[in-house]
Design a protein around this motif. Structure first.
Motif, PDB file in Angstrom:
ATOM      1  N   ASP A 226       4.848 -48.086  33.140  1.00  0.00           N
ATOM      2  CA  ASP A 226       4.385 -47.775  34.493  1.00  0.00           C
ATOM      3  C   ASP A 226       5.367 -48.434  35.474  1.00  0.00           C
ATOM      4  N   PRO A 227       6.414 -47.678  35.893  1.00  0.00           N
ATOM      5  CA  PRO A 227       7.477 -48.290  36.703  1.00  0.00           C
ATOM      6  C   PRO A 227       6.962 -48.967  37.970  1.00  0.00           C
TER       7      PRO A 227
ATOM      8  N   ASP B  65      -1.814 -60.776  23.922  1.00  0.00           N
ATOM      9  CA  ASP B  65      -2.565 -60.738  25.180  1.00  0.00           C
ATOM     10  C   ASP B  65      -3.760 -59.810  25.034  1.00  0.00           C
ATOM     11  N   ARG B  66      -4.673 -59.909  26.005  1.00  0.00           N
ATOM     12  CA  ARG B  66      -5.828 -58.994  25.985  1.00  0.00           C
ATOM     13  C   ARG B  66      -5.736 -58.075  27.191  1.00  0.00           C
ATOM     14  N   GLY B  67      -4.573 -57.475  27.354  1.00  0.00           N
ATOM     15  CA  GLY B  67      -4.362 -56.561  28.477  1.00  0.00           C
ATOM     16  C   GLY B  67      -4.758 -55.143  28.106  1.00  0.00           C
ATOM     17  N   ASP B  68      -4.154 -54.186  28.820  1.00  0.00           N
ATOM     18  CA  ASP B  68      -4.526 -52.787  28.604  1.00  0.00           C
ATOM     19  C   ASP B  68      -3.918 -52.184  27.352  1.00  0.00           C
ATOM     20  N   GLY B  69      -2.958 -52.881  26.750  1.00  0.00           N
ATOM     21  CA  GLY B  69      -2.296 -52.314  25.581  1.00  0.00           C
ATOM     22  C   GLY B  69      -1.292 -51.241  25.968  1.00  0.00           C
ATOM     23  N   ILE B  70      -0.589 -50.728  24.975  1.00  0.00           N
ATOM     24  CA  ILE B  70       0.478 -49.754  25.224  1.00  0.00           C
ATOM     25  C   ILE B  70       0.255 -48.567  24.286  1.00  0.00           C
ATOM     26  N   ALA B  71       0.280 -47.355  24.839  1.00  0.00           N
ATOM     27  CA  ALA B  71       0.071 -46.170  23.993  1.00  0.00           C
ATOM     28  C   ALA B  71       1.205 -46.058  22.967  1.00  0.00           C
ATOM     29  N   ARG B  72       0.832 -45.583  21.789  1.00  0.00           N
ATOM     30  CA  ARG B  72       1.762 -45.504  20.658  1.00  0.00           C
ATOM     31  C   ARG B  72       3.075 -44.792  21.001  1.00  0.00           C
ATOM     32  N   THR B  73       2.991 -43.739  21.833  1.00  0.00           N
ATOM     33  CA  THR B  73       4.183 -42.939  22.125  1.00  0.00           C
ATOM     34  C   THR B  73       5.274 -43.765  22.821  1.00  0.00           C
ATOM     35  N   HIS B  74       4.864 -44.835  23.537  1.00  0.00           N
ATOM     36  CA  HIS B  74       5.853 -45.635  24.269  1.00  0.00           C
ATOM     37  C   HIS B  74       6.554 -46.655  23.376  1.00  0.00           C
ATOM     38  N   LEU B  75       5.880 -47.045  22.279  1.00  0.00           N
ATOM     39  CA  LEU B  75       6.377 -48.193  21.501  1.00  0.00           C
ATOM     40  C   LEU B  75       7.843 -48.089  21.074  1.00  0.00           C
ATOM     41  N   PRO B  76       8.294 -46.934  20.534  1.00  0.00           N
ATOM     42  CA  PRO B  76       9.684 -46.897  20.067  1.00  0.00           C
ATOM     43  C   PRO B  76      10.708 -47.102  21.179  1.00  0.00           C
TER      44      PRO B  76
ATOM     45  N   ILE C 183       1.402 -62.627  30.294  1.00  0.00           N
ATOM     46  CA  ILE C 183       0.649 -63.093  31.472  1.00  0.00           C
ATOM     47  C   ILE C 183       0.562 -61.957  32.502  1.00  0.00           C
ATOM     48  N   LYS C 184       1.726 -61.284  32.722  1.00  0.00           N
ATOM     49  CA  LYS C 184       1.802 -60.216  33.729  1.00  0.00           C
ATOM     50  C   LYS C 184       0.912 -59.034  33.389  1.00  0.00           C
ATOM     51  N   TYR C 185       1.008 -58.590  32.131  1.00  0.00           N
ATOM     52  CA  TYR C 185       0.294 -57.365  31.745  1.00  0.00           C
ATOM     53  C   TYR C 185      -1.057 -57.652  31.101  1.00  0.00           C
ATOM     54  N   GLY C 186      -1.363 -58.944  30.905  1.00  0.00           N
ATOM     55  CA  GLY C 186      -2.684 -59.291  30.377  1.00  0.00           C
ATOM     56  C   GLY C 186      -3.709 -59.181  31.495  1.00  0.00           C
ATOM     57  N   LYS C 187      -4.976 -59.178  31.123  1.00  0.00           N
ATOM     58  CA  LYS C 187      -6.027 -59.097  32.158  1.00  0.00           C
ATOM     59  C   LYS C 187      -6.272 -60.480  32.731  1.00  0.00           C
ATOM     60  N   GLU C 188      -6.689 -60.506  34.006  1.00  0.00           N
ATOM     61  CA  GLU C 188      -7.056 -61.799  34.595  1.00  0.00           C
ATOM     62  C   GLU C 188      -8.252 -62.366  33.839  1.00  0.00           C
TER      63      GLU C 188
ATOM     64  N   VAL D  43      -4.516 -49.560  22.783  1.00  0.00           N
ATOM     65  CA  VAL D  43      -4.916 -49.268  24.161  1.00  0.00           C
ATOM     66  C   VAL D  43      -6.333 -49.791  24.397  1.00  0.00           C
ATOM     67  N   GLY D  44      -6.492 -50.502  25.505  1.00  0.00           N
ATOM     68  CA  GLY D  44      -7.812 -51.037  25.846  1.00  0.00           C
ATOM     69  C   GLY D  44      -8.084 -52.403  25.243  1.00  0.00           C
ATOM     70  N   LYS D  45      -7.259 -52.827  24.276  1.00  0.00           N
ATOM     71  CA  LYS D  45      -7.525 -54.119  23.623  1.00  0.00           C
ATOM     72  C   LYS D  45      -6.449 -55.155  23.909  1.00  0.00           C
ATOM     73  N   GLY D  46      -5.188 -54.741  23.864  1.00  0.00           N
ATOM     74  CA  GLY D  46      -4.116 -55.699  24.104  1.00  0.00           C
ATOM     75  C   GLY D  46      -2.935 -55.496  23.173  1.00  0.00           C
ATOM     76  N   SER D  47      -1.951 -56.373  23.322  1.00  0.00           N
ATOM     77  CA  SER D  47      -0.702 -56.226  22.562  1.00  0.00           C
ATOM     78  C   SER D  47      -0.322 -57.550  21.914  1.00  0.00           C
ATOM     79  N   THR D  48       0.380 -57.444  20.792  1.00  0.00           N
ATOM     80  CA  THR D  48       0.945 -58.627  20.151  1.00  0.00           C
ATOM     81  C   THR D  48       2.426 -58.366  19.869  1.00  0.00           C
ATOM     82  N   PHE D  49       3.270 -59.228  20.409  1.00  0.00           N
ATOM     83  CA  PHE D  49       4.708 -59.141  20.170  1.00  0.00           C
ATOM     84  C   PHE D  49       5.060 -60.286  19.217  1.00  0.00           C
ATOM     85  N   THR D  50       5.544 -59.944  18.019  1.00  0.00           N
ATOM     86  CA  THR D  50       5.841 -60.977  17.024  1.00  0.00           C
ATOM     87  C   THR D  50       7.339 -61.050  16.757  1.00  0.00           C
ATOM     88  N   VAL D  51       7.868 -62.265  16.869  1.00  0.00           N
ATOM     89  CA  VAL D  51       9.286 -62.482  16.543  1.00  0.00           C
ATOM     90  C   VAL D  51       9.333 -63.180  15.199  1.00  0.00           C
TER      91      VAL D  51
END
Ligand code: ADP
Length: 278
Positions: free
Chosen positions: A220-221, A199-210, A164-169, A254-262
């Motif tokens: 982005d602190p 979510d359909r937010g800004d996504g996260i660049a690959r370098t940050h994922l690990p 919700i926080k990092y997704g787009k309005e 990036v630009g599309k969004g993220s999916t966190f799967t448990v």
């Protein structure tokens, strides 16, 4: 540099033993360093709102003593800073509690669908405040999971809250539950229940994922802090999922969004894994 006195059992080649102890020392040193960094980070995170509180109290007792408008404004800021400290202390406490029982897996069977529905209901207002539509997609029945209800609720709370926080309005956050009959390579073996938060937010660049699940790691602190983040949510998620012998998989574009799967082993599978382990 660590100095190791090699221990050579009589009549045996001690080479491997020496290598192992050097390796252990490296691991120990790294974990010592991580602990020191963690304490430094936590203290820094607490010091900032604390310094703001002290500053405003001094102003209210001194120069702004009789200024009604300043009182209102400063009290608002002080309330927000106190909330920030409270969120941080709560997350730190959660993390230390989870660490303490990380080696004692849960034993009760729980209904993941029900846990997700409850969490989603409590987040409806928050989603509405960001004009985000929360959609739940789940099959009629799901296998039970052996788990800790409160901890699993915290996992879904953190993931949906982030979406919700990092997704787009004015976009959707979708939570999809499914039963997976058999395992894939690299994830949980055997039958499992998966919960995917997209979510359909800004996504996260690959370098940050690990590094995303490291304590206090933020892409982005300033943005995280402005949105009320503590930087500990995903570290908490990772520890809880580990305790449940599950996996957390992060996909993002990036630009599309993220999916966190448990992925959580289904009740039978978890019991079999416990038997295998020991
Ligand atoms: P925070 O309290 O900062 O949100 P988390 O541990 O929950 O801390 O997440 C760590 C960082 O991962 C966040 O600061 C953010 O940069 C990134 N992040 C987490 N979830 C998402 C998401 N759904 N979309 C984009 N970035 C995310």
């Amino acid at each position: 540099q660590a100095r190791v006195k090699p221990f050579r059992p009589p009549g045996q080649d001690g080479g491997l033993l020496v290598l192992l102890s050097l390796h252990d020392i490296t691991v120990l040193k790294r974990s010592e360093q991580m602990r020191a960094d963690f304490v430094a980070n936590a203290s820094h995170e607490l010091r900032t709102p604390l310094a703001a509180l002290i500053g405003f109290i001094e102003t209210l007792r001194g120069p702004a003593k009789d200024d009604r408008a300043a009182h209102e404004r400063f009290l608002g800021i002080m309330f927000e800073q106190s909330n920030r400290m409270s969120r941080l202390v709560n997350d730190l406490l959660s993390l230390s509690r989870i660490e303490m029982d990380e080696h004692s897996p849960p034993t009760a069977e729980v209904d993941v669908g029900k846990i997700v529905r409850n969490v989603a209901a409590t987040l409806e207002l928050r989603a509405a405040s960001r004009k985000v539509k929360l959609r739940l997609d789940q099959p009629d029945s799901l296998p039970a999971v052996v788990g800790d209800e409160d901890q699993l609720a915290q996992v879904f709370q953190n993931l949906i809250d982030n979406a919700i926080k990092y997704g787009k309005e004015q976009t959707e956050v979708t939570v999809t539950l499914s039963a997976r009959p058999s395992g894939r390579a690299g994830t949980v073996r055997g039958p499992a229940v998966t919960v995917a938060v997209a979510d359909r937010g800004d996504g996260i660049a690959r370098t940050h994922l690990p590094r995303l699940t490291e304590r206090f790691y933020r892409v982005d602190p300033a943005r995280s802090r402005a949105l009320g983040g503590t930087g500990l949510g995903l570290a908490i998620v990772k520890h809880i999922v580990n305790r449940h012998r599950g996996r957390l998989v992060i996909d993002s574009e990036v630009g599309k969004g993220s999916t966190f799967t448990v992925v959580l082993p289904a009740a039978g599978a978890a019991a079999a894994e416990r038997r295998d382990a020991g």
